[in-house]
Every structure is written in C-alpha cells, then in structure tokens.
Design an enzyme around this catalytic site. Structure first.
Site, short mmCIF file in Angstrom:
data_model
loop_
_atom_site.label_atom_id
_atom_site.label_comp_id
_atom_site.label_asym_id
_atom_site.label_seq_id
_atom_site.Cartn_x
_atom_site.Cartn_y
_atom_site.Cartn_z
N PRO A 143 0.82 -1.22 0.00
CA PRO A 143 0.00 0.00 0.00
C PRO A 143 0.85 1.27 0.00
O PRO A 143 0.38 2.33 -0.35
CB PRO A 143 -0.80 -0.11 1.31
CG PRO A 143 -0.71 -1.52 1.73
CD PRO A 143 0.58 -2.04 1.21
N GLU B 123 0.38 -7.56 8.27
CA GLU B 123 0.51 -6.10 8.26
C GLU B 123 1.65 -5.64 7.36
O GLU B 123 1.80 -4.47 7.07
CB GLU B 123 0.75 -5.60 9.69
CG GLU B 123 -0.48 -5.71 10.58
CD GLU B 123 -1.72 -5.14 9.90
OE1 GLU B 123 -2.68 -5.90 9.70
OE2 GLU B 123 -1.71 -3.96 9.55
N ARG C 202 -0.34 -8.53 -21.68
CA ARG C 202 -1.16 -8.12 -22.83
C ARG C 202 -0.36 -7.26 -23.81
O ARG C 202 -0.68 -7.17 -24.98
CB ARG C 202 -2.35 -7.29 -22.36
CG ARG C 202 -3.37 -8.01 -21.53
CD ARG C 202 -4.34 -7.01 -20.91
NE ARG C 202 -4.97 -6.17 -21.93
CZ ARG C 202 -6.04 -6.55 -22.62
NH1 ARG C 202 -6.56 -7.74 -22.43
NH2 ARG C 202 -6.56 -5.73 -23.51
N ASP D 44 -3.59 -1.55 -28.29
CA ASP D 44 -3.51 -0.07 -28.27
C ASP D 44 -4.88 0.51 -27.93
O ASP D 44 -5.11 1.69 -28.11
CB ASP D 44 -3.03 0.47 -29.62
CG ASP D 44 -3.95 0.01 -30.73
OD1 ASP D 44 -3.72 0.33 -31.90
OD2 ASP D 44 -4.94 -0.71 -30.40
C1 LIG Z 1 -2.68 -0.18 8.81
C2 LIG Z 1 -2.96 0.26 7.42
N1 LIG Z 1 -2.88 -0.73 6.36
C3 LIG Z 1 -2.11 -0.11 5.28
C4 LIG Z 1 -3.11 0.49 4.32
C5 LIG Z 1 -2.30 -2.04 6.74
C6 LIG Z 1 -2.28 -2.96 5.57
C7 LIG Z 1 -3.42 -3.25 4.84
C8 LIG Z 1 -3.37 -4.15 3.76
C9 LIG Z 1 -2.18 -4.75 3.46
C10 LIG Z 1 -2.11 -5.74 2.36
N2 LIG Z 1 -2.13 -5.04 1.10
C11 LIG Z 1 -1.15 -5.25 0.19
O1 LIG Z 1 -0.26 -6.06 0.41
C12 LIG Z 1 -1.17 -4.50 -1.05
C13 LIG Z 1 -0.20 -4.76 -1.98
S1 LIG Z 1 -0.34 -3.81 -3.34
C14 LIG Z 1 -1.70 -3.00 -2.76
N3 LIG Z 1 -2.37 -2.01 -3.44
C15 LIG Z 1 -3.41 -1.49 -2.85
N4 LIG Z 1 -3.84 -1.87 -1.63
C16 LIG Z 1 -3.21 -2.86 -0.91
O2 LIG Z 1 -3.65 -3.20 0.21
C17 LIG Z 1 -2.06 -3.47 -1.50
C18 LIG Z 1 -1.01 -4.46 4.17
C19 LIG Z 1 -1.07 -3.54 5.24
#
Ligand SMILES: CCN(CC)Cc1ccc(CNC(=O)c2csc3nc[nH]c(=O)c23)cc1
Length: 248
Positions: free
Chosen positions: A89, A116, A154, A169
């Site tokens: 994230p 987490e 793709r 495209d």
């Molecule tokens: C405490 C706040 N959270 C962060 C937004 C904790 C958290 C939530 C979800 C995750 C798992 N998410 C991913 O691994 C992830 C990997 S890419 C991605 N893109 C958008 N949203 C996502 O949650 C992800 C890791 C930590």
C-alpha cells in the site's frame, strides 16, 4: 518475459497462467510464471512465516529469513537480475506507463506481502521498487500482482490479436486516453431498447464522430482530469472543444 511470485498462496497465480489471453500466451511460451512459497523455506517444525511486531501494534509481520531464502532460489533459478518488486500500500501507484516500462524488460520477481507487512530489513536489502494498485485496502499483494502481470503480458508481441476484445492499443485507440464509448451487439432491439441508429447507418465518418463525442461526454462527466491531460497533450481538436463547450 518471466514473472516469479513470492507468495503464501501460489495457486492464486493459476488465474493468469492458466486462463484467458494470458493463459494462452503462457501456453504458447510467450511468458513464464514461477511461484515460490516462503513457507517452503522455513526451518522450524511449525513452518513459521510471521511473528509479532516489535514496538507493539496490531497484526503480524512477515519474517525476513524465509523471504530471503525464497528470493535467493528464485533468482538462482532465473539466472538474471530482474526488478524485485514489493507489492505494498505504500508503493508507487501502478498505471499503464509502469506496465509499458515492465513490458520492455525481462519481467520481475513480485513479492506478495500478507499480514501487516514485511520486516523492513528484507525490503532495505532486496527490494528494488514498491508498487501499489491504489488507495484501497487488499488482504495481500497477490491480487495486485495478478493485475500487474495481466496488464504487462497483454502488451507483449503476439499476445493480443485483432480478434481479442481490446486490442493492445485500445487504451490509446482513436479516443486516446479518454474513456471508451458505449458498445452494442445483437440483437438490434433488446427488451424494447434499440441500438443507436448511427451505429446501424454504415456511415463510418458519422460513427467515428458519434463515438468520439460519447467518449468526450463520458470522460468529462466521470474523469474530467483526463480531458485536461488530453488537452495538454494536444489531443483535442476544434470539434472536440466545440462539443465539450456545448456540454457546459
Ligand atoms: C494499517 C494500514 N494498512 C495499510 C493500508 C495495513 C495494511 C493493509 C493491507 C495490506 C495488504 N495489502 C497489500 O499487500 C497490497 C499490496 S499492493 C496494494 N495495493 C493497494 N492496496 C493494498 O492493500 C495493497 C497491508 C497492510
């Protein structure tokens, strides 16, 4: 093009390697997929891959050691030095430009976090870039990895052909960077709703103009920032601007 995924859920990757356009390309050998499960690189009897966070706080953190060993195996098996991408994230926002970037290279190792997150010492030592799908919360990196693999594969030569629903495209079709115009197919009248007459006219100039106006109208309504970006790129002509002005 080869993608390696470090993941606790390897079966999830059958979605791209076995199904659809990407599955066909995988079968044809246009790209390869390998998964590596950190649980297979644990040394304790419980096959532990996570532990509690130092400093307290909710949830668990993925241990560095099983990830490091899984990554070593993946890189040894590949024999090249690809990007090691952590899906997270906190990463850079993935978009079509990043997909184009990745499509030029040998692929990547995609590190999928769960819980987490991952011990920062693995990230500092091994990760070359972090990517996020956007500002919403997923349960892990796998679904983000699937989306990235799909959008990159793709773009590879030989994967999409004219028969495929969206030519490669299509994102930059005649309505480059704007939202797609509506699609219709048989029957000509469905539950009393007819197909717009212009599409039945066989008049390709009028059809193209109608589609352009539909794209402009929908984009102005739902994604006005894409209109401005197209304007900045000099992709809006006088007719486009006249039409947009008529919407206000
Ligand atoms: C405490 C706040 N959270 C962060 C937004 C904790 C958290 C939530 C979800 C995750 C798992 N998410 C991913 O691994 C992830 C990997 S890419 C991605 N893109 C958008 N949203 C996502 O949650 C992800 C890791 C930590």
């Amino acid at each position: 093009m080869r993608f390696d995924a470090l993941t606790l859920f390897p079966d999830m990757f059958d979605v791209v390697s076995q199904a659809g356009v990407t599955g066909r390309a995988h079968k044809q050998g246009i790209w390869q997929m390998r998964t590596w499960n950190p649980r297979d690189y644990t040394t304790d009897v419980h096959r532990t891959v996570d532990d509690r966070p130092y400093g307290g706080g909710p949830g668990m953190v993925m241990l560095a050691d099983p990830l490091n060993d899984a990554l070593d195996q993946a890189l040894a098996d590949r024999g090249d030095k690809p990007e090691v991408i952590l899906l997270s994230p906190t990463g850079r926002r993935f978009n079509q430009a990043v997909a184009q970037e990745l499509a030029q290279g040998p692929g990547a190792v995609l590190v999928c976090g769960r819980y987490e997150g991952i011990d920062q010492r693995f990230i500092d030592a091994r990760v070359t870039q972090e990517l996020s799908l956007g500002d919403f919360v997923l349960s892990g990196g796998e679904i983000a990895s699937l989306a990235i693999i799909d959008s990159v594969v793709r773009l590879l030569p030989g994967v999409l052909n004219d028969a495929d629903s969206a030519r490669q495209d299509s994102f930059h079709a005649d309505n480059s960077g704007l939202l797609d115009s509506p699609h219709y197919t048989r029957p000509e009248v469905y539950r009393d709703q007819a197909v717009p007459e212009v599409l039945m006219s066989g008049h390709h100039g009028r059809i193209q103009a109608w589609r352009r106006e539909q794209s402009l109208r929908l984009t102005a309504l739902r994604r006005p920032e894409l209109i401005e970006q197209a304007r900045q790129r000099g992709e809006l002509n006088k007719a486009d601007e006249r039409f947009l002005a008529s919407l206000d």
